[in-house]
Design an enzyme around this catalytic site. Structure first.
Site, PDB file in Angstrom:
ATOM      1  N   LEU A 136       3.053  -3.264   0.606  1.00  0.00           N
ATOM      2  CA  LEU A 136       1.732  -3.362   1.209  1.00  0.00           C
ATOM      3  C   LEU A 136       0.988  -2.052   0.991  1.00  0.00           C
ATOM      4  O   LEU A 136       1.334  -1.015   1.561  1.00  0.00           O
ATOM      5  CB  LEU A 136       1.860  -3.673   2.699  1.00  0.00           C
ATOM      6  CG  LEU A 136       2.754  -4.869   3.041  1.00  0.00           C
ATOM      7  CD1 LEU A 136       3.025  -4.938   4.542  1.00  0.00           C
ATOM      8  CD2 LEU A 136       2.120  -6.168   2.554  1.00  0.00           C
ATOM      9  N   ASP A 137      -0.048  -2.092   0.170  1.00  0.00           N
ATOM     10  CA  ASP A 137      -0.764  -0.885  -0.219  1.00  0.00           C
ATOM     11  C   ASP A 137      -1.499  -0.249   0.962  1.00  0.00           C
ATOM     12  O   ASP A 137      -2.176  -0.936   1.727  1.00  0.00           O
ATOM     13  CB  ASP A 137      -1.770  -1.238  -1.323  1.00  0.00           C
ATOM     14  CG  ASP A 137      -2.566  -0.036  -1.799  1.00  0.00           C
ATOM     15  OD1 ASP A 137      -1.951   0.915  -2.313  1.00  0.00           O
ATOM     16  OD2 ASP A 137      -3.802  -0.039  -1.629  1.00  0.00           O
ATOM     17  N   ALA A 138      -1.370   1.071   1.100  1.00  0.00           N
ATOM     18  CA  ALA A 138      -2.173   1.897   2.007  1.00  0.00           C
ATOM     19  C   ALA A 138      -2.472   1.223   3.344  1.00  0.00           C
ATOM     20  O   ALA A 138      -3.630   0.984   3.696  1.00  0.00           O
ATOM     21  CB  ALA A 138      -3.483   2.313   1.316  1.00  0.00           C
ATOM     22  N   GLU A 177       3.141   1.083   2.403  1.00  0.00           N
ATOM     23  CA  GLU A 177       2.769   2.413   1.936  1.00  0.00           C
ATOM     24  C   GLU A 177       1.837   3.009   2.984  1.00  0.00           C
ATOM     25  O   GLU A 177       0.844   2.381   3.367  1.00  0.00           O
ATOM     26  CB  GLU A 177       2.037   2.371   0.600  1.00  0.00           C
ATOM     27  CG  GLU A 177       1.711   3.776   0.099  1.00  0.00           C
ATOM     28  CD  GLU A 177       0.437   3.868  -0.731  1.00  0.00           C
ATOM     29  OE1 GLU A 177       0.227   4.936  -1.344  1.00  0.00           O
ATOM     30  OE2 GLU A 177      -0.342   2.905  -0.766  1.00  0.00           O
ATOM     31  N   GLN A 196       1.294   9.589  -8.035  1.00  0.00           N
ATOM     32  CA  GLN A 196       1.575  11.014  -8.223  1.00  0.00           C
ATOM     33  C   GLN A 196       1.369  11.448  -9.674  1.00  0.00           C
ATOM     34  O   GLN A 196       1.101  12.618  -9.939  1.00  0.00           O
ATOM     35  CB  GLN A 196       2.997  11.348  -7.766  1.00  0.00           C
ATOM     36  CG  GLN A 196       3.291  10.958  -6.319  1.00  0.00           C
ATOM     37  CD  GLN A 196       2.304  11.555  -5.325  1.00  0.00           C
ATOM     38  OE1 GLN A 196       1.673  12.583  -5.566  1.00  0.00           O
ATOM     39  NE2 GLN A 196       2.151  10.900  -4.181  1.00  0.00           N
ATOM     40  N   GLY A 232      -0.703   9.294 -12.008  1.00  0.00           N
ATOM     41  CA  GLY A 232      -2.044   8.841 -12.371  1.00  0.00           C
ATOM     42  C   GLY A 232      -3.157   9.554 -11.643  1.00  0.00           C
ATOM     43  O   GLY A 232      -4.299   9.577 -12.122  1.00  0.00           O
TER      44      GLY A 232
END
Length: 614
Positions: free
Chosen positions: A262-264, A300, A395, A397
């Site tokens: 789960l992004d951010a 995340e 980290q 990109g």
């Protein structure tokens, strides 16, 4: 836990196609079929602004648009496939027509995960799900037990990291669409590899985002870097929540995905009595009872907040695991010396020891970078609930030139860092190409069609790097060259040094799988000592015998140290040494058992692994 409402176009051979869309402010909604024949179907309004209707002659492959109030035509917000991109008609799919062969597949527990994060478009030359399938034997040979796909929800164009998705239910057409994704998951399971899918529930992409035309999917209550926040707690939020709950369950049920990353989640704003994440976990548990399969939710977050993992009885959200950046930052600053931007909170040797023993470095401490107190205490939270890495898409990109560690540290240090990740008590994650020292960067790229939007992305990208003193020009995110430069070369079969590094990773992974002391790593049954002046780390796993002793020198000069003793051993047998010639090291291997308290010299940038005797 609320009752979920089916949405989108659902085809069954017995009934045809049922269309359902949430459009509470519309006075009239119709479906306009654009292929195979041009015709319309009038939908009936139901409670809470849902509109539904049946096309008895409907079939898979039908193309359609929703027409709002006789004027505005838009693709389906819950479209399962956008064969011609984000601005074109949606396609009806037959959800149950795939010939799955994974009926005996059992999901892996957290402690058995060795995750390999990859980006579909750049992992293979094809840039497709099929391209990944072709490479699966190599990942299986490496020892990987799970792949983690960066987001595949439909985005504009053919090049994107995936975080600009605008159709959460539709697998990207240029990657191979939903059929291609199912083939990939089926192939992974056949080779004993679990699949983690990165999903984005904190914002939507800018191009092709038509949700506002249908209803209050967004709220101005909260300000985010992407504008108004998704509406998880304002008026009509029940139906926005339904949209995303249905999305998560679709990936798990219909695509046999094993885990969602789960992004951010810190950007999912919800002040209601039951947080969106807690309710998502409840729906996932209900699906587990229905299917007999286990699913994982991995968050995340940059908040160092153990509430994400705490059981609901303790006021938590009950998620299974979360990404853990502190360990990455502690390692990165020590080996590179970088202390700009968000790295300014790190760089102290003691933080590496704390990250191993207590997990969160900022566990209620003041952060100079954020200028506020950050974090909570995760000392007693099991280690397998945290995912760690030395490299990932962010980290690498989010560096201006997308340099991997390969460009920042020595070959010997790459092996020492591999040990820090794969021998930690946490769930290890590698980033594609890391295992052999890929030379290509991983840059930020998009393929928007709106020139104003493209210029805004270019400008925003430059703004991001103001806190750093990196030299050079920011690569153009819109350029196809930027994308092509980010593709993996997979050059290790023809490069001796790269192959030696990959073989070392293989050996570490095999050790992680076979060592009794790493069967279920436990922070409470682990001894950590750090010689801060020498940057020598002693890490001893003592949960089972034989104990596993991991010694790290993370400086670029040899260091003298004294071997530790434990209650159950007075001597140690060498198992694996990064400095060995077989791994491309300088040699000087230890071959005989070593008594505790003996002084030894650790080669520069090295890891030495021993096991207890007797």
């Amino acid at each position: 836990m609320g009752i979920l409402r089916e949405i989108g176009a659902v085809y069954t051979p017995e009934k045809g196609t049922v269309y359902t869309v949430w459009a509470p402010e519309a006075k009239q909604v119709t479906v306009r079929l654009t292929a195979p024949a041009n015709r319309t179907i009038t939908l009936q309004r139901e409670d809470f602004g849902y509109w539904t209707g049946l096309n008895e002659a409907g079939a898979p492959g039908d193309r359609y648009l929703f027409q709002l109030d006789g004027e505005l035509e838009r693709p389906d917000p819950a479209s399962r496939f956008q064969p011609d991109g984000v601005h074109s008609p949606s396609a009806v799919l037959a959800q149950q027509n795939f010939a799955w062969t994974d009926e005996h597949w059992k999901s892996l527990p957290l402690e058995q995960l060795i995750i390999y994060e990859l980006h579909v478009g750049t992992f293979s030359q094809e840039g497709t799900f099929e391209g990944i399938i072709r490479k699966l034997p190599e990942l299986q040979d490496l020892g990987i037990t799970a792949i983690e796909l960066m987001p595949v929800a439909q985005f504009a164009g053919g090049r994107n990291w995936g975080y600009d998705g605008v159709y959460p239910f539709a697998a990207q057409n240029s990657y191979g669409g939903p059929e291609g994704l199912k083939r990939l998951v089926n192939a992974c399971h056949a080779q004993g590899i679990a699949v983690v899918l990165d999903v984005v529930y904190n914002h939507m992409g800018p191009e092709g985002n038509y949700l506002n035309d249908f209803g209050p999917y967004f709220t101005s209550k909260y300000n985010t870097p992407w504008g108004n926040a998704l509406n998880f707690d304002d008026a009509d939020s029940d139906h926005v929540r339904n949209f995303f709950f249905q999305n998560a369950l679709m990936w798990l049920r219909e695509f046999h995905i094993d885990a969602l990353r789960l992004d951010a989640v810190h950007a999912i704003y919800d002040t209601g009595a039951r947080h969106f994440l807690q309710e998502l976990k409840e729906h996932t548990l209900e699906l587990e009872r229905e299917t007999g399969r286990a699913y994982l939710l991995i968050a995340e977050s940059d908040q160092s907040d153990v509430r994400l993992l705490n059981p609901t009885a303790q006021g938590g959200y009950g998620l299974d695991a979360q990404w853990f950046d502190d360990y990455h930052h502690a390692i990165h600053t020590l080996i590179t010396g970088e202390k700009e931007g968000y790295y300014e909170d790190f760089g102290k040797p003691a933080q590496l020891q704390k990250a191993l023993e207590q997990t969160f470095v900022y566990n209620g401490l003041y952060s100079e970078h954020r200028r506020k107190t950050v974090g909570s205490d995760a000392t007693l939270t099991p280690a397998q609930q945290f995912v760690v890495c030395a490299q990932n898409h962010d980290q690498i990109g989010n560096r201006m030139l997308g340099e991997r560690l390969t460009q920042l540290v020595s070959f010997e240090m790459l092996k020492a860092v591999a040990g820090l990740i794969l021998l930690s008590p946490y769930v290890p994650m590698l980033f594609m190409g890391e295992e052999y020292g890929e030379q290509s960067p991983f840059l930020y790229f998009v393929s928007h069609t709106d020139e104003e939007l493209v210029e805004a992305v270019r400008k925003g990208r430059k703004e991001e790097f103001k806190a750093f003193t990196w030299e050079g020009e920011v690569p153009d995110p819109q350029s196809e060259e930027t994308f092509n430069n980010s593709k993996l070369q997979h050059s290790y079969p023809h490069n001796t040094r790269q192959n030696q590094l990959r073989e070392f990773y293989k050996a570490l992974i095999a050790l992680r799988k076979s060592a009794p002391a790493l069967d279920r790593p436990d922070k409470q049954q682990m001894r950590v000592e750090l010689e801060a002046d020498k940057l020598v780390l002693h890490l001893v796993h003592t949960s089972k015998e034989p104990h596993l002793y991991c010694l790290f020198n993370i400086t670029n000069t040899p260091q003298i140290t004294t071997l530790l003793a434990t209650d159950k051993t007075n001597s140690w047998e060498p198992l694996l040494q990064s400095s060995a010639e077989v791994w491309g090291g300088p040699g000087d291997e230890l071959t005989q058992p070593l008594p505790a308290q003996q002084q030894i010299t650790l080669p520069a940038a090295s890891v030495l692994i021993l096991q207890s005797i007797g």
